[in-house]
Design a protein around this motif. Structure first.
Motif, PDB file in Angstrom:
ATOM      1  N   LEU A   1      -3.406   4.270  11.189  1.00 27.82           N
ATOM      2  CA  LEU A   1      -3.458   3.878  10.433  1.00 27.82           C
ATOM      3  C   LEU A   1      -2.067   2.554  11.175  1.00 27.82           C
ATOM      4  O   LEU A   1      -2.112   1.512  10.830  1.00 27.82           O
ATOM      5  CB  LEU A   1      -2.122   4.375   9.121  1.00 27.82           C
ATOM      6  N   VAL A   2      -1.569   3.052  12.479  1.00 22.22           N
ATOM      7  CA  VAL A   2      -0.733   2.895  12.894  1.00 22.22           C
ATOM      8  C   VAL A   2      -1.945   2.021  13.942  1.00 22.22           C
ATOM      9  O   VAL A   2      -1.308   1.067  14.381  1.00 22.22           O
ATOM     10  CB  VAL A   2       0.178   3.837  13.908  1.00 22.22           C
TER      11      VAL A   2
ATOM     12  N   ILE B   1       0.754  -1.081   0.186  1.00 19.89           N
ATOM     13  CA  ILE B   1      -0.018  -0.191   0.037  1.00 19.89           C
ATOM     14  C   ILE B   1       1.060   1.645   0.422  1.00 19.89           C
ATOM     15  O   ILE B   1       2.248   1.149   0.460  1.00 19.89           O
ATOM     16  CB  ILE B   1      -0.775  -0.214   0.894  1.00 19.89           C
ATOM     17  N   GLU B   2       0.024   2.434  -1.063  1.00 15.73           N
ATOM     18  CA  GLU B   2       1.052   3.648  -1.137  1.00 15.73           C
ATOM     19  C   GLU B   2       0.145   4.272  -0.274  1.00 15.73           C
ATOM     20  O   GLU B   2      -1.076   4.523  -0.670  1.00 15.73           O
ATOM     21  CB  GLU B   2       1.525   3.877  -2.505  1.00 15.73           C
ATOM     22  N   VAL B   3       0.858   5.054   0.880  1.00 13.09           N
ATOM     23  CA  VAL B   3      -0.125   5.905   1.381  1.00 13.09           C
ATOM     24  C   VAL B   3       1.240   7.297   1.269  1.00 13.09           C
ATOM     25  O   VAL B   3       1.652   7.874   1.834  1.00 13.09           O
ATOM     26  CB  VAL B   3       0.416   6.414   2.888  1.00 13.09           C
ATOM     27  N   VAL B   4       1.152   8.842   0.295  1.00 11.43           N
ATOM     28  CA  VAL B   4       1.734  10.486   0.249  1.00 11.43           C
ATOM     29  C   VAL B   4       0.785  11.680   1.013  1.00 11.43           C
ATOM     30  O   VAL B   4       1.868  12.194   0.588  1.00 11.43           O
ATOM     31  CB  VAL B   4       1.140  10.076  -1.469  1.00 11.43           C
ATOM     32  N   ALA B   5      -0.204  11.103   2.053  1.00 12.27           N
ATOM     33  CA  ALA B   5      -0.153  11.670   2.645  1.00 12.27           C
ATOM     34  C   ALA B   5      -1.601  11.429   3.653  1.00 12.27           C
ATOM     35  O   ALA B   5      -2.046  10.299   3.868  1.00 12.27           O
ATOM     36  CB  ALA B   5      -0.788  12.972   2.122  1.00 12.27           C
ATOM     37  N   PHE B   6      -1.194  12.550   5.037  1.00 10.29           N
ATOM     38  CA  PHE B   6      -2.168  11.659   5.927  1.00 10.29           C
ATOM     39  C   PHE B   6      -2.771  13.033   6.050  1.00 10.29           C
ATOM     40  O   PHE B   6      -3.283  13.592   7.087  1.00 10.29           O
ATOM     41  CB  PHE B   6      -1.504  11.526   7.138  1.00 10.29           C
TER      42      PHE B   6
ATOM     43  N   GLY C   1       4.699  12.267   7.624  1.00 12.19           N
ATOM     44  CA  GLY C   1       5.018   9.938   6.798  1.00 12.19           C
ATOM     45  C   GLY C   1       5.965   9.761   7.457  1.00 12.19           C
ATOM     46  O   GLY C   1       6.362   8.188   7.885  1.00 12.19           O
ATOM     47  N   GLU C   2       6.965  10.722   8.265  1.00 12.71           N
ATOM     48  CA  GLU C   2       7.864  10.805   8.885  1.00 12.71           C
ATOM     49  C   GLU C   2       7.077  10.009  10.403  1.00 12.71           C
ATOM     50  O   GLU C   2       7.730   9.180  11.143  1.00 12.71           O
ATOM     51  CB  GLU C   2       8.772  12.012   9.505  1.00 12.71           C
ATOM     52  N   GLU C   3       6.102  10.857  11.117  1.00 13.96           N
ATOM     53  CA  GLU C   3       5.619  10.238  12.311  1.00 13.96           C
ATOM     54  C   GLU C   3       5.091   8.681  12.260  1.00 13.96           C
ATOM     55  O   GLU C   3       5.646   7.731  12.871  1.00 13.96           O
ATOM     56  CB  GLU C   3       4.375  10.921  12.771  1.00 13.96           C
ATOM     57  N   PHE C   4       4.634   8.380  10.860  1.00 14.96           N
ATOM     58  CA  PHE C   4       4.244   7.253  10.899  1.00 14.96           C
ATOM     59  C   PHE C   4       5.471   6.069  11.069  1.00 14.96           C
ATOM     60  O   PHE C   4       5.348   4.951  11.597  1.00 14.96           O
ATOM     61  CB  PHE C   4       3.558   7.021   9.687  1.00 14.96           C
ATOM     62  N   ALA C   5       6.348   6.458  10.668  1.00 14.55           N
ATOM     63  CA  ALA C   5       7.792   5.622  10.122  1.00 14.55           C
ATOM     64  C   ALA C   5       8.624   5.286  12.037  1.00 14.55           C
ATOM     65  O   ALA C   5       8.852   4.464  12.060  1.00 14.55           O
ATOM     66  CB  ALA C   5       8.652   6.109   9.248  1.00 14.55           C
ATOM     67  N   TYR C   6       8.333   6.758  12.008  1.00  7.43           N
ATOM     68  CA  TYR C   6       9.285   6.953  14.024  1.00  7.43           C
ATOM     69  C   TYR C   6       8.049   5.619  14.390  1.00  7.43           C
ATOM     70  O   TYR C   6       8.432   4.966  16.075  1.00  7.43           O
ATOM     71  CB  TYR C   6       8.596   7.958  13.729  1.00  7.43           C
TER      72      TYR C   6
ATOM     73  N   VAL D   1       7.934  -1.331   6.214  1.00  5.46           N
ATOM     74  CA  VAL D   1       7.921   0.854   5.913  1.00  5.46           C
ATOM     75  C   VAL D   1       9.305   0.570   5.428  1.00  5.46           C
ATOM     76  O   VAL D   1      10.456   1.135   5.642  1.00  5.46           O
ATOM     77  CB  VAL D   1       7.933   1.958   6.610  1.00  5.46           C
ATOM     78  N   LEU D   2       8.890   1.556   3.758  1.00  8.43           N
ATOM     79  CA  LEU D   2       9.927   2.558   3.176  1.00  8.43           C
ATOM     80  C   LEU D   2      10.221   3.908   3.021  1.00  8.43           C
ATOM     81  O   LEU D   2       8.960   4.508   3.406  1.00  8.43           O
ATOM     82  CB  LEU D   2       9.186   2.289   1.251  1.00  8.43           C
TER      83      LEU D   2
END
Length: 446
Positions: free
Chosen positions: A188-189, A142-147, A245-250, A235-236
């Motif tokens: 999403l998390v 799945i690609e997510v480009v914005a929240f 986007g960084e928060e999701f990865a973090y 997570v890419l």
């Protein structure tokens, strides 16, 4: 010119005259061109005031304000007569002091024409989601480009995630994600958290404007339609992954919910909002900082460090290799065995009727607040006088034509009223309530 990024909170400046979006900036005219001494002085004065009263770190806000005031007094801005160049220079001077990539000054109105390479076309997404697929080895993608706002994001991401429930592993691509709402990030998390008890995912520490006191806002897990907990998740990321986007990865990394593959992210963790500057400029002022409940800190200035560091273009292939599949191509279209989600291209069945109803109600000054989300209702109340004047001046609606579904998941319409045209975007929740409506720039005349 510096690349504009979507802030962690959806406070990006919308190029609109009047907006019903909760993230809106008040009505501000375009900056005059060429600029004069008075305009440059007014912009610096209002920017300095906003920094002193709103910036999350009061001492840094004071230094940044003093820096641009000193530059103005020294004549450093005296030869800048183009609004966009002035905004770019102010942004550079402020970031030189604050080192904050969210701190940004923007000139309103159309940018100057350039003879270089045209900007890339906007990403084709629906409320921040571009696609979901089944890849070889029963691996989901799945690609997510914005929240964007949760009322919009939730509908799209839940639809994209549903067919991935029976995959054996999942790759989440946020390499092109510029940010958005922390509530949407938390949603999403939540797909990857075990158990039914709410989990504290992130906090914002906000400065109370005009003071040196602070308040806390917490973001907790939701209850998605199913749980993906316990399965492998990758997570890419890229250097362009920013803000939300960084928060999701973090979050995924520190909660040990996924493996981060790719490049160190951009390093922007300070949320905020847009403040009008006079005349014709707005500034995004970070008024808060993220604070993770596990680490007690965030990724500001350093980015999210990947668990497996590789060039972003190689991240998908490396994730697949770690999941036991040797890819034959790095292209997602070439890898996809089945595409489950594509952004919607047709209007919501109720959006045209909602536009017609809203136009009539606003012209009368009598909106039906029961048909608006709470944040939308609040924004409408705040701007009702201006909205009533605008829509009553337009007169009765004559015709309406659907244009597109925009990247936020809103339906865009060109509307002809008796006294003039208007382009309007509207987004509805699953139960048909308006979550966002905004006037958009009309297309140029032929």
């Amino acid at each position: 010119m510096a690349k504009k990024r979507m802030p962690l909170m959806l406070g990006a400046v919308l190029p609109v005259l009047i907006t019903l979006s909760p993230a809106a900036v008040a009505q501000v005219p375009a900056a005059p061109s060429p600029l004069d001494v008075a305009t440059r002085g007014a912009v610096v004065a209002t920017a300095a005031q906003a920094l002193r009263t709103r910036y999350v770190f009061p001492d840094v806000g004071e230094r940044a304000a003093a820096a641009i005031e000193a530059a103005l007094a020294a004549g450093d801005y005296g030869d800048i007569d183009d609004p966009w160049s002035f905004a770019e220079r102010l942004t550079a001077d402020l970031r030189a002091v604050a080192a904050d990539k969210h701190l940004d000054v923007t000139a309103l109105g159309p940018p100057p024409a350039t003879s270089g390479t045209p900007p890339p076309a906007p990403l084709h997404s629906e409320a921040g989601v571009t696609r979901s697929d089944r890849l070889p080895g029963n691996i989901g993608y799945i690609e997510v480009v914005a929240f964007p706002a949760p009322e919009l994001f939730g509908l799209a991401v839940d639809r994209a995630m549903a067919p991935l429930a029976d995959t054996d592993a999942l790759i989440i691509d946020v390499r092109r994600n510029g940010g958005g709402s922390p509530v949407s990030v938390a949603h999403l998390v939540s797909y990857f958290i075990e158990g039914d008890e709410p989990v504290h995912i992130n906090s914002f520490v906000w400065r109370n404007p005009g003071t040196e006191t602070f308040r806390r806002e917490e973001f907790w897990s939701t209850t998605p339609a199913f749980s993906y907990a316990g399965k492998p998740v990758y997570v890419l990321t890229s250097g362009a992954t920013f803000s939300g986007g960084e928060e999701f990865a973090y979050d995924m990394q520190v909660m040990e919910l996924g493996v981060i593959v790719g490049e160190t992210t951009g390093g922007g963790a300070n949320p905020g909002g847009s403040v009008p500057l006079a005349p014709g400029f707005v500034m995004f002022v970070p008024g808060g900082r993220a604070e993770n409940p596990i680490t007690g800190t965030n990724w500001e200035g350093v980015g999210v460090q990947p668990d497996i560091e590789v060039p972003s273009a190689e991240a998908l292939g490396i994730a697949l290799e770690r999941l036991g599949h040797i890819p034959t191509t790095a292209d997602i279209d070439g890898l996809s065995l089945e595409r489950f989600f594509e952004p919607r291209t047709t209007p919501h069945p109720a959006s045209e009727a909602a536009v017609r109803r809203m136009s009539a109600e606003l012209a009368r000054g009598e909106p039906d607040y029961s048909l608006l989300t709470p944040s939308m209702a609040e924004a409408t109340r705040t701007q009702l006088d201006a909205l009533q004047r605008r829509f009553s001046d337009l007169g009765p609606l004559v015709s309406i034509e659907f244009v597109e579904v925009d990247p936020l998941g809103a339906d865009v319409y060109d509307i002809q009223y008796e006294n003039g045209p208007l382009r309007l975007a509207i987004a509805l929740t699953q139960d048909g309530k308006a979550a966002m409506a905004a006037i958009r720039p009309s297309p140029p005349l032929p």
